[in-house]
Design an enzyme around this catalytic site. Structure first.
Site, PDB file in Angstrom:
ATOM      1  N   GLU A 145       0.805  -1.181  -0.287  1.00 59.42           N
ATOM      2  CA  GLU A 145      -0.197   0.126   0.009  1.00 59.42           C
ATOM      3  C   GLU A 145       0.914   1.259  -0.056  1.00 59.42           C
ATOM      4  O   GLU A 145       1.749   0.849   1.052  1.00 59.42           O
ATOM      5  CB  GLU A 145      -0.670  -0.294   1.498  1.00 59.42           C
ATOM      6  CG  GLU A 145      -1.913   0.689   1.592  1.00 59.42           C
ATOM      7  CD  GLU A 145      -2.861   1.022   0.304  1.00 59.42           C
ATOM      8  OE1 GLU A 145      -3.631  -0.204  -0.164  1.00 59.42           O
ATOM      9  OE2 GLU A 145      -2.427   1.750  -0.802  1.00 59.42           O
ATOM     10  N   LYS A 204       8.918  -1.405  -0.950  1.00 60.67           N
ATOM     11  CA  LYS A 204       7.418  -1.154   0.579  1.00 60.67           C
ATOM     12  C   LYS A 204       8.215  -0.575   1.161  1.00 60.67           C
ATOM     13  O   LYS A 204       8.879   1.088   1.334  1.00 60.67           O
ATOM     14  CB  LYS A 204       6.477  -1.720   0.766  1.00 60.67           C
ATOM     15  CG  LYS A 204       5.760  -1.128   2.158  1.00 60.67           C
ATOM     16  CD  LYS A 204       4.653  -0.583   1.564  1.00 60.67           C
ATOM     17  CE  LYS A 204       4.543   0.298   3.034  1.00 60.67           C
ATOM     18  NZ  LYS A 204       3.639   1.880   2.538  1.00 60.67           N
ATOM     19  N   CYS A 260       4.381   4.493   9.676  1.00 63.45           N
ATOM     20  CA  CYS A 260       4.840   3.546   8.797  1.00 63.45           C
ATOM     21  C   CYS A 260       5.983   4.090   9.104  1.00 63.45           C
ATOM     22  O   CYS A 260       7.455   2.932   9.358  1.00 63.45           O
ATOM     23  CB  CYS A 260       4.461   3.835   7.596  1.00 63.45           C
ATOM     24  SG  CYS A 260       2.817   3.934   7.599  1.00 63.45           S
ATOM     25  N   ARG A 330      -0.274   8.201  15.860  1.00 65.73           N
ATOM     26  CA  ARG A 330       0.985   7.174  15.886  1.00 65.73           C
ATOM     27  C   ARG A 330       2.122   7.915  15.798  1.00 65.73           C
ATOM     28  O   ARG A 330       2.141   8.432  14.690  1.00 65.73           O
ATOM     29  CB  ARG A 330       0.461   5.750  15.142  1.00 65.73           C
ATOM     30  CG  ARG A 330      -0.670   4.268  16.401  1.00 65.73           C
ATOM     31  CD  ARG A 330      -0.949   3.466  15.424  1.00 65.73           C
ATOM     32  NE  ARG A 330      -2.508   3.779  13.540  1.00 65.73           N
ATOM     33  CZ  ARG A 330      -2.111   3.512  12.767  1.00 65.73           C
ATOM     34  NH1 ARG A 330      -2.272   2.074  12.538  1.00 65.73           N
ATOM     35  NH2 ARG A 330      -2.695   4.001  11.728  1.00 65.73           N
TER      36      ARG A 330
HETATM   37  C1  UGA Z   1       3.667   7.241   4.758  1.00 69.28           C
HETATM   38  C2  UGA Z   1       4.437   7.252   3.307  1.00 69.28           C
HETATM   39  O1  UGA Z   1       4.012   8.673   2.710  1.00 69.28           O
HETATM   40  C3  UGA Z   1       3.017   6.200   1.853  1.00 69.28           C
HETATM   41  O2  UGA Z   1       3.540   6.349   1.010  1.00 69.28           O
HETATM   42  C4  UGA Z   1       3.143   4.877   3.161  1.00 69.28           C
HETATM   43  O3  UGA Z   1       2.109   3.980   1.958  1.00 69.28           O
HETATM   44  C5  UGA Z   1       2.813   4.808   4.670  1.00 69.28           C
HETATM   45  O4  UGA Z   1       3.870   6.000   5.005  1.00 69.28           O
HETATM   46  C6  UGA Z   1       2.298   3.565   4.860  1.00 69.28           C
HETATM   47  O5  UGA Z   1       3.710   3.391   4.527  1.00 69.28           O
HETATM   48  O6  UGA Z   1       1.405   3.356   4.877  1.00 69.28           O
HETATM   49  P1  UGA Z   1       1.549   8.499   6.273  1.00 69.28           P
HETATM   50  O7  UGA Z   1       3.264   8.078   7.742  1.00 69.28           O
HETATM   51  O8  UGA Z   1       0.813   8.428   6.220  1.00 69.28           O
HETATM   52  O9  UGA Z   1       2.443   8.013   4.569  1.00 69.28           O
HETATM   53  O10 UGA Z   1       2.585  10.311   5.754  1.00 69.28           O
HETATM   54  P2  UGA Z   1       3.396  10.892   5.365  1.00 69.28           P
HETATM   55  O11 UGA Z   1       2.951  12.118   4.331  1.00 69.28           O
HETATM   56  O12 UGA Z   1       4.240  10.215   5.306  1.00 69.28           O
HETATM   57  O13 UGA Z   1       4.004  11.655   6.686  1.00 69.28           O
HETATM   58  C7  UGA Z   1       4.695  11.120   7.667  1.00 69.28           C
HETATM   59  C8  UGA Z   1       5.285  12.299   8.542  1.00 69.28           C
HETATM   60  O14 UGA Z   1       6.005  12.471   7.545  1.00 69.28           O
HETATM   61  C9  UGA Z   1       4.132  13.032   9.523  1.00 69.28           C
HETATM   62  O15 UGA Z   1       4.377  13.426   9.986  1.00 69.28           O
HETATM   63  C10 UGA Z   1       4.405  14.017   8.352  1.00 69.28           C
HETATM   64  O16 UGA Z   1       4.444  15.715   8.647  1.00 69.28           O
HETATM   65  C11 UGA Z   1       5.752  14.693   8.684  1.00 69.28           C
HETATM   66  N1  UGA Z   1       6.728  14.829   7.207  1.00 69.28           N
HETATM   67  C12 UGA Z   1       6.166  14.374   6.132  1.00 69.28           C
HETATM   68  C13 UGA Z   1       7.486  15.984   7.242  1.00 69.28           C
HETATM   69  O17 UGA Z   1       8.024  16.504   8.572  1.00 69.28           O
HETATM   70  N2  UGA Z   1       7.774  16.610   6.117  1.00 69.28           N
HETATM   71  C14 UGA Z   1       7.223  16.400   5.262  1.00 69.28           C
HETATM   72  O18 UGA Z   1       8.080  17.195   3.815  1.00 69.28           O
HETATM   73  C15 UGA Z   1       6.812  15.755   4.691  1.00 69.28           C
END
Ligand code: UGA
Length: 440
Positions: A145, A204, A260, A330
């Site tokens: 995913e 992944k 994740c 989480r």
């Molecule tokens: C992440 C991946 O982006 C997805 O592609 C993947 O499918 C998913 O994990 C998973 O393995 O299921 P997610 O954890 O839902 O998705 O959210 P993200 O948008 O990746 O953000 C993760 C963290 O990084 C958040 O705390 C966000 O605020 C932070 N972040 C993101 C930053 O601090 N800076 C950024 O530039 C981007």
């Protein structure tokens, strides 16, 4: 939930049944109040539910009826035993696989959807084959995913790619093709990638490790910026304009959270160690270590700025979710921050538009360290950002919710203790404007 709801929505000819042992969760999926908040999800579920999309706790019946089964159980980091703190706990994957083997009365394609360590499909296959009877065959696919929370529906409707791994045998490729045809109902075929099983599983973990690595890299640079007077947003912009680097995922922050990134990287670290590749393990581990450092660095900056003590000072924490547009907490950086503030005897006022009070208390509770008496004394959960910041000494932005950009900061300033401080852990506010109001 979201993935299979979108499959049902895009493939009216396919009957999709989502099963879970958790009765309360299934009841929520069948109610007007879905168990997760995700923009656009309600419309999709409400339009298919009862037609070709069903939610039930009748696991066995659904397995018997299905041609293809997604195994989407959780794979948390192991808390005890071999690989504790790093390896994924595959107990749920194994029990789901055994259940499929036990109850199936016809051949099935079994798809690994949970994020799993490389070569898990092999164990699933061994279990299924050992239990298959004469005319029943099981084909295993890996279909990781890639949706992100908060943008799940958009990501599912318009994915960058769909990855389907299978065994490179005639039967394996036939199974792969069957799943390709499902996605091809709405995804252009050049975006559907087929690979061998192990490449799919590893991709992944690799994709999440590379994404998290970008954030840790930019956060490491943010420390240099603060020490030199360079501006991290300007550095990120200048670097991101190089088309080889690209602009996305270069936003400095108080640290990444979510279910994740950390889990998958620790998984990769464990895998590397198992493969006797200690340098590789150390390399990826540093992405997680830097993330912890970033959170600690932020807290110590707050304490130092507030004249080296936050005892009995009121700190308004805006945002508790790990990112905007989700109620998921989480591994949210806000948890670490709030615990540190409580340890320093501050009064912590928390506001988040989507996270429930119960969840916040659950996240902050730690047997023997943070009990209810302490939390009752130190934590107030409020219904608005205005309420949280009343009489506060400092505001700390922990989640980049859009509404925090549009608050009436003049009004907030009036009601805060002076000097009034704002610590923008997401770099979403206009610092110059806030300074002109009087904020530090
Ligand atoms: C992440 C991946 O982006 C997805 O592609 C993947 O499918 C998913 O994990 C998973 O393995 O299921 P997610 O954890 O839902 O998705 O959210 P993200 O948008 O990746 O953000 C993760 C963290 O990084 C958040 O705390 C966000 O605020 C932070 N972040 C993101 C930053 O601090 N800076 C950024 O530039 C981007």
């Amino acid at each position: 939930g979201p993935t299979c709801a979108v499959i049902a929505y895009k493939c009216p000819h396919i009957k999709v049944t989502i099963v879970d042992l958790n009765e309360a969760r299934i009841a929520a999926w069948n109610s007007d109040n879905l168990p997760i908040y995700e923009p656009g999800l309600d419309e999709i579920v409400f339009s298919c539910r009862g037609k070709n999309l069903f939610f039930t706790t009748e696991v066995e019946q659904a397995v018997i009826e299905a041609d293809l089964i997604f195994v989407s159980v959780n794979t948390p980091t192991k808390k005890a035993g071999m690989g504790a703190g790093y390896a994924a706990d595959l107990a749920y994957v194994e029990s789901a696989t055994r259940q499929i083997a036990e109850v199936a009365t016809s051949s099935k394609i079994v798809v690994e959807k949970s994020t799993v360590p490389c070569r898990t499909a092999e164990s699933m296959r061994t279990i299924l084959e050992a239990n298959s009877r004469g005319d029943i065959r099981f084909d295993i696919l890996s279909n990781p995913e890639f949706l992100a929370e908060g943008t799940a529906i958009k990501d599912l409707l318009h994915p960058d790619r769909v990855l389907i791994g299978g065994l490179q045998t005639a039967e394996g490729q036939r199974a792969q093709q069957a799943l390709v045809e499902v996605y091809a109902q709405w995804v252009p075929t050049d975006k559907i990638i087929t690979t061998n099983l192990w490449s799919s599983e590893l991709s992944k973990l690799a994709a999440n490790a590379l994404l998290a690595q970008r954030i840790s890299s930019i956060n490491a640079l943010s420390a240099i910026c603060e020490a030199t007077g360079a501006d991290i947003d300007e550095v990120a912009y200048a670097c991101g304009r190089d088309s080889r680097i690209g602009p996305k995922f270069l936003k400095a922050s108080v640290g990444f959270g979510g279910s994740c990134f950390q889990k998958d990287i620790l998984n990769l670290v464990y895998l590397s160690e198992q493969l006797n590749l200690p340098e590789v393990a150390a390399y990826w581990k540093q992405v997680v270590d830097l993330n912890e450092y970033q959170k600690k660095r932020f807290v110590s900056c707050i304490i130092k700025t507030l004249f080296n003590t936050i005892t009995n000072k009121r700190i308004a924490v805006l945002g508790f979710a790990f990112k905007k547009d989700t109620g998921d907490t989480r591994e949210s950086a806000a948890i670490t921050l709030c615990k540190d503030f409580i340890q320093e005897n501050a009064q912590v006022c928390i506001y988040d538009p989507k996270v429930t009070d119960e969840q916040i208390i659950l996240d902050l509770s730690e047997p023997g360290v943070f009990d209810n008496t302490l939390l009752n004394k130190r934590v107030i959960i409020t219904r608005s950002a205005y309420e949280a910041s009343e009489n506060a000494d400092a505001i700390v932005i922990t989640t980049e919710w859009d509404e925090f950009k549009e608050l009436d900061y003049e009004k907030i300033y009036e009601k805060m203790h002076k000097p009034a401080f704002i610590f923008d852990g997401r770099l979403i506010l206009d610092a110059e404007r806030l300074r002109s109001i009087g904020f530090r």
